[in-house]
Write a protein that holds these residues in place. Structure first.
Motif, mmCIF file in Angstrom:
data_model
loop_
_atom_site.group_PDB
_atom_site.id
_atom_site.type_symbol
_atom_site.label_atom_id
_atom_site.label_comp_id
_atom_site.label_asym_id
_atom_site.label_seq_id
_atom_site.Cartn_x
_atom_site.Cartn_y
_atom_site.Cartn_z
ATOM 1 N N VAL A 143 0.887 -1.128 -0.257
ATOM 2 C CA VAL A 143 0.043 0.038 -0.083
ATOM 3 C C VAL A 143 0.872 1.135 0.005
ATOM 4 O O VAL A 143 2.002 1.255 0.465
ATOM 5 C CB VAL A 143 -0.893 0.041 1.193
ATOM 6 C CG1 VAL A 143 -1.931 -1.101 1.299
ATOM 7 C CG2 VAL A 143 -0.066 -0.034 2.569
ATOM 8 N N ARG A 152 0.804 3.553 4.833
ATOM 9 C CA ARG A 152 0.291 2.814 5.819
ATOM 10 C C ARG A 152 -0.897 3.234 6.568
ATOM 11 O O ARG A 152 -1.882 2.739 6.827
ATOM 12 C CB ARG A 152 1.297 2.500 6.834
ATOM 13 C CG ARG A 152 1.162 1.920 8.428
ATOM 14 C CD ARG A 152 0.654 0.529 8.095
ATOM 15 N NE ARG A 152 0.287 -0.275 9.552
ATOM 16 C CZ ARG A 152 -0.803 0.157 10.171
ATOM 17 N NH1 ARG A 152 -1.961 0.682 9.638
ATOM 18 N NH2 ARG A 152 -1.257 -0.484 11.451
ATOM 19 N N ASN A 157 -5.574 5.743 -1.696
ATOM 20 C CA ASN A 157 -4.313 4.974 -1.378
ATOM 21 C C ASN A 157 -3.962 4.084 -2.549
ATOM 22 O O ASN A 157 -4.764 3.329 -2.686
ATOM 23 C CB ASN A 157 -4.525 4.573 0.066
ATOM 24 C CG ASN A 157 -3.105 4.034 0.783
ATOM 25 O OD1 ASN A 157 -2.193 4.447 0.092
ATOM 26 N ND2 ASN A 157 -3.186 3.221 1.673
ATOM 27 N N ILE A 180 -2.749 0.869 -4.288
ATOM 28 C CA ILE A 180 -2.207 -0.547 -3.678
ATOM 29 C C ILE A 180 -1.764 -1.069 -5.133
ATOM 30 O O ILE A 180 -2.430 -1.266 -6.105
ATOM 31 C CB ILE A 180 -3.692 -1.206 -3.642
ATOM 32 C CG1 ILE A 180 -4.452 -0.614 -2.407
ATOM 33 C CG2 ILE A 180 -3.456 -2.609 -3.219
ATOM 34 C CD1 ILE A 180 -5.952 -1.400 -2.120
ATOM 35 N N TRP A 191 -3.972 -1.550 6.266
ATOM 36 C CA TRP A 191 -4.171 -0.280 5.998
ATOM 37 C C TRP A 191 -5.120 0.500 7.052
ATOM 38 O O TRP A 191 -6.062 0.073 7.347
ATOM 39 C CB TRP A 191 -4.851 -0.288 4.324
ATOM 40 C CG TRP A 191 -5.060 1.196 4.141
ATOM 41 C CD1 TRP A 191 -4.865 2.396 4.210
ATOM 42 C CD2 TRP A 191 -6.729 1.330 3.225
ATOM 43 N NE1 TRP A 191 -5.502 3.363 3.719
ATOM 44 C CE2 TRP A 191 -6.517 2.663 3.176
ATOM 45 C CE3 TRP A 191 -7.374 0.544 2.482
ATOM 46 C CZ2 TRP A 191 -7.585 3.263 2.306
ATOM 47 C CZ3 TRP A 191 -8.415 0.971 1.678
ATOM 48 C CH2 TRP A 191 -8.414 2.431 1.663
#
Length: 923
Positions: free
Chosen positions: A92, A95, A103, A105, A166
């Motif tokens: 990711v 964090r 975010n 991935i 995450w």
């Protein structure tokens, strides 16, 4: 670079690398190739021993010989590795991200030696499987919690055994929730308040620095933590306030008055003698131990001897004589007090002198059309009266003693001198009444009582931002703050990796060149440019962020640090500015007029030409999309937040905190407070008008009819003259609010004496003055002057003087007092040169020597003058010009907390309805 060029590069460059590694001498370096128009001045070359190692980043530390030796050691006829999918890796970008932030991935399928296999895709799975929104490159968290992210290639039976964690944290709060332990309390009891804040997705934010706002502010509010004791009765809105949060719905708290503890009675009309046939009304004021009005308390009215009644508290004076009227509170009382008040009156067929019938003495009427109306009354002993004049003009005198005259009437106190003559002697008196067309309810705010008019110079005076001389200076601190860099940094870091780390060149199954790109930091170097202009119902803001740098690190074969620079990122935005129904500013983005990204140049030292386009596109996308969007969102949120926090934090200094006014008679102080709230935000090209509503809080001691606070006619507005940046206006209706509250609080009541000790120290010992104000003083300005005129009367007065009046002589008077207004410093105000401008005295038929009358007038003049002097200076010690105080939470933008911004270097001139100021905006 075209697709064909890129394909050829992928084939030829590895071969060139192999050839270069096997030769005894270096060949000419491979030239870097970038997209058309790309500035290559800083782009380095690969493998050139003449290249400065500082320009190549970590190239000098790389061991390319080892990589090439692996190729040389391989047998010529050796076969390439068979690529076998072996594992899946999950990553990711960040964090922890705030709710609403995307975010990235990254899922990669790895071969048996840990190399990513670009041709095989893996899919991320997120658990729990709700509370987020999938995007093309990752996910946007909505519900704040921990998520487990795991990548899998189901067709291959591969799954990452070590999921990434995450964490989605709450975004900034957008609404508060208020909870109360109970919705209704008795005066003097306590209520517990709980506050919570939530972001736009419904996540509780955990904020704790709440302010609890009561609207309107109650009297005598005491706070211990989150427990509040409320002594003032009424219905109050209670809301948890948090800096930067606009949606703060309030709960209703009802505070009920306690048991009856006090009783005051007023009579209307108030006369020394009542004519046979007239009607008298008694108005009781029942209060609890805290001074709250107790509505609905059972009341018994009586008279001795008996008089006919017309409803509760109304008596008809049908027969001459002396009567005692009584008012008693029935039922349970505080500490079982016996609450009773008695008033003695005299009823006569007329007696000597003149009576005012229409309007009655002290009555309030509407301003007549054309400013002229009929004044009428009666005169006794008609057989002995030959003439009667009103203001020196003969009145229409009837045989039955009725008289009338056409007289002018204007706003405020109207006094007409009446002289009746029998040919030899004269009897003089006056008729006095008030006129006004508009009144404000005493318990409601006076709308737009305070105004600020901001010119373009107070909106934006240009750079620099210190000291603060305009609203734009406040926002300049915001765009240059660390908060902007932190916001952009978080958004950019969540996009990692910008380029996944993969093998970019492979020969015979051996990876010769691996490349990935990781974002590292963002720099807002500036100097940034900011412009703010007024538009219809809003603001137009143009911001140019100059010298924007993005730094990244190459992963894989190269370990260089690379940089891309944007000459500028410019945003042109228009914001709507208005006022919500709850009195809070409403500032929202109306339109994004345009976004421009200036020329891009880069330092990509050591990157091969065929990979330059890949890295450049990743950086360009980061700047044009992620960083620009982050800046836009930062401006949208924080311009809204800062201006909302600043404009809603209106302050009028100590007047809002409450202030004590010393008693005129040596009794306990009277405490007042002026409540201010936003009432208007009008933004038009050239100027912005900010209106502030005012209310004055204080105890209710005196019973009063429901007339309210008089409003002076005239709609004056503040102006911004040349050479000044801000104008202001204070409606004198506010001063009338203060006078009304002083009167209702019993400030002017001196029926028991005590005035001379505090106000007439130079009067002979034994002198005493008794006063009763049936109406509060009315205040009006003077056109073109910094002067006010205060109107009082008709007052009932009594005077004791050791040389002339051993027993109190009872008189009636009316007066107009003038006072000059001076500003001392920035906010202090002084009423000076207070003097009687007009004085009217009625002896109710009594005859006294001229010398005694002169002493009587001098004594009353001195006491009335000092009474109004003290009421003005103690009732309004400072100018309530509104300031906007920088809240503590804006300290993150390097704004000084607690510093007030507003009109400075004020100049004052007056009109009848207002004081008008001009000055400059600043700290």
């Amino acid at each position: 670079m075209s697709i064909n060029q890129y394909s050829i590069g992928r084939i030829l460059v590895p071969a060139l690398l192999l050839s270069w590694a096997c030769q005894d001498q270096q060949q000419a370096p491979v030239a870097s190739v970038g997209p058309p128009g790309f500035n290559q001045s800083d782009v380095g070359v690969l493998g050139d021993s003449r290249t400065n190692s500082a320009d190549m980043g970590t190239m000098a530390d790389l061991s390319w010989a080892e990589d090439m030796a692996q190729v040389e050691d391989a047998a010529p006829d050796s076969a390439p590795f068979e690529v076998i999918p072996f594992a899946v890796e999950t990553r990711v970008g960040e964090r922890r991200t705030a709710a609403g932030i995307e975010n990235r991935i990254t899922c990669q399928v790895l071969d048996q030696v840990g190399e990513p296999i670009a041709q095989i895709r893996a899919r991320p799975e997120i658990y729990p499987d709700t509370g987020f929104e999938r995007t093309e490159s990752g996910a946007i968290g909505r519900i704040a919690r921990d998520y487990s992210v795991v990548c899998s290639a189901n067709s291959l039976g591969l799954r990452d055994p070590t999921p990434a964690i995450w964490t989605v944290t709450p975004a900034r709060p957008v609404r508060t929730v208020t909870r109360m332990s109970r919705p209704s309390i008795d005066a003097g009891e306590t209520v517990d308040i709980e506050c919570e804040a939530f972001d736009e997705f419904g996540n509780r934010t955990g904020d704790e620095n709440f302010e609890v706002q009561f609207s309107p502010p109650p009297r005598n509010l005491d706070r211990r933590g989150m427990t509040f004791r409320v002594d003032g009765a009424g219905t109050f809105g209670v809301a948890c306030q948090l800096p930067g949060v606009e949606f703060t719905p309030a709960l209703s708290l009802q505070v009920k008055a306690g048991l009856p503890a006090g009783l005051r009675v007023a009579r209307f009309p108030e006369r020394p003698i009542y004519r046979v046939g007239s009607v008298l009304e008694l108005v009781p004021q029942v209060s609890d131990q805290f001074g709250n009005t107790v509505s609905g308390a059972p009341i018994e009215f009586a008279s001795e001897p008996a008089l006919p009644t017309f409803g509760d508290g109304r008596f008809q004076c049908v027969q001459e004589g002396e009567y005692t009227l009584s008012v008693r509170v029935l039922g349970e009382t505080w500490e079982d007090r016996d609450l009773v008040e008695e008033i003695r009156i005299l009823v006569d067929y007329g007696g000597p002198g003149v009576d005012c019938v229409s309007p009655e003495m002290g009555q309030v009427i509407a301003i007549p059309p054309g400013g002229v109306h009929r004044l009428s009354g009666t005169v006794a002993d008609i057989a002995g009266v030959e003439s009667l004049t009103v203001d020196g003009v003969a009145a229409n005198l009837q045989d039955d003693g009725r008289w009338s005259a056409e007289v002018p009437a204007e706003w405020g106190l109207n006094v007409h001198d009446i002289i009746a003559s029998d040919g030899e002697n004269e009897t003089s008196t006056f008729c006095a009444y008030y006129a006004s067309d508009r009144f404000a309810a005493a318990d409601l705010p006076h709308l737009d009582a305070l105004q600020l008019r901001l010119g373009q110079g107070s909106l934006d005076d240009g750079a620099p931002s210190a000291p603060i001389r305009s609203l734009a200076d406040v926002l300049r601190r915001v765009i240059n703050s660390q908060g902007l860099e932190d916001t952009v940094d978080r958004s950019a870091a969540a996009q990692n990796p910008l380029v996944p780390s993969e093998c970019r060149a492979r020969v015979l199954g051996i990876c010769l060149f691996r490349l990935g790109v990781e974002y590292r930091s963002y720099e807002n170097n500036g100097p940034n440019l900011f412009e703010l202009n007024l538009v219809d119902r809003g603001l137009r803001i143009r911001v140019a962020f100059r010298e924007q740098n993005v730094n990244a690190k190459l992963n894989g074969t190269l370990g260089n640090r690379v940089r891309m620079r944007a000459e500028h990122i410019t945003l042109d935005m228009t914001f709507d500015v208005g006022l919500r129904g709850n009195g809070q500013p409403d500032i929202t983005l109306r339109n994004l007029n345009g976004v421009q990204v200036g020329d891009l140049d880069a330092d990509f030292s050591g990157i091969l030409g065929f990979l330059l386009e890949l890295v450049f596109e990743a950086f360009e996308g980061l700047i044009r999309d992620t960083i620009t969007d982050a800046i836009r969102d930062f401006l949208t949120d924080n311009i809204d937040r800062v201006l909302t926090d600043l404009l809603s934090n209106v302050d009028i200094g100590e007047l809002a905190q409450g202030f004590n006014i010393p008693s005129l008679t040596g009794g306990p102080d009277l405490r007042l407070s002026i409540n201010a709230s936003l009432g208007r935000l009008d933004f038009v090209p050239g100027s912005a008008t900010i209106g502030v509503n005012t209310g004055v809080s204080g105890p209710d001691v005196i019973a009063a009819p429901g007339i309210g606070v008089p409003l002076i006619p005239g709609e004056d507005v503040a102006a911004v003259p040349d050479g000044r940046s801000v104008g202001a206006l204070i409606k004198l209706g506010l001063l009338n609010q203060i006078m009304y509250r002083l009167w209702r609080g019993g400030y002017f009541e001196a029926e028991g004496g005590g005035l001379v000790e505090g106000l007439g120290e130079d009067l002979p010992d034994g002198t005493e003055v008794f006063l009763r104000f049936p109406q509060p003083p009315w205040v009006v300005g003077v056109d073109g002057e910094s002067t006010v005129r205060v109107m009082v009367g008709p007052l009932s007065a009594g005077v004791v003087h050791p040389d002339f009046f051993v027993d109190p002589i009872r008189v009636r008077l009316a007066a107009i007092i003038e006072a000059g207004v001076e500003i001392q410093g920035e906010r202090d105000i002084a009423f000076q040169r207070v003097r009687i401008d007009a004085f009217h005295l009625s002896l109710a038929g009594a005859e006294i020597p001229d010398r005694a009358r002169q002493v009587l007038e001098d004594t009353l003049t001195r006491v009335i003058q000092q009474t109004i002097d003290q009421a003005l200076n103690d009732g309004l010690p400072t100018l309530p010009l509104p300031d906007f105080v920088i809240p503590d939470d804006l300290q993150e933008f390097e704004l000084p907390p607690g510093v007030p911004l507003g009109l400075r270097q004020p100049r004052l001139f007056g009109v009848p309805a207002a004081w008008i100021f001009d000055g400059n905006f600043g700290e």
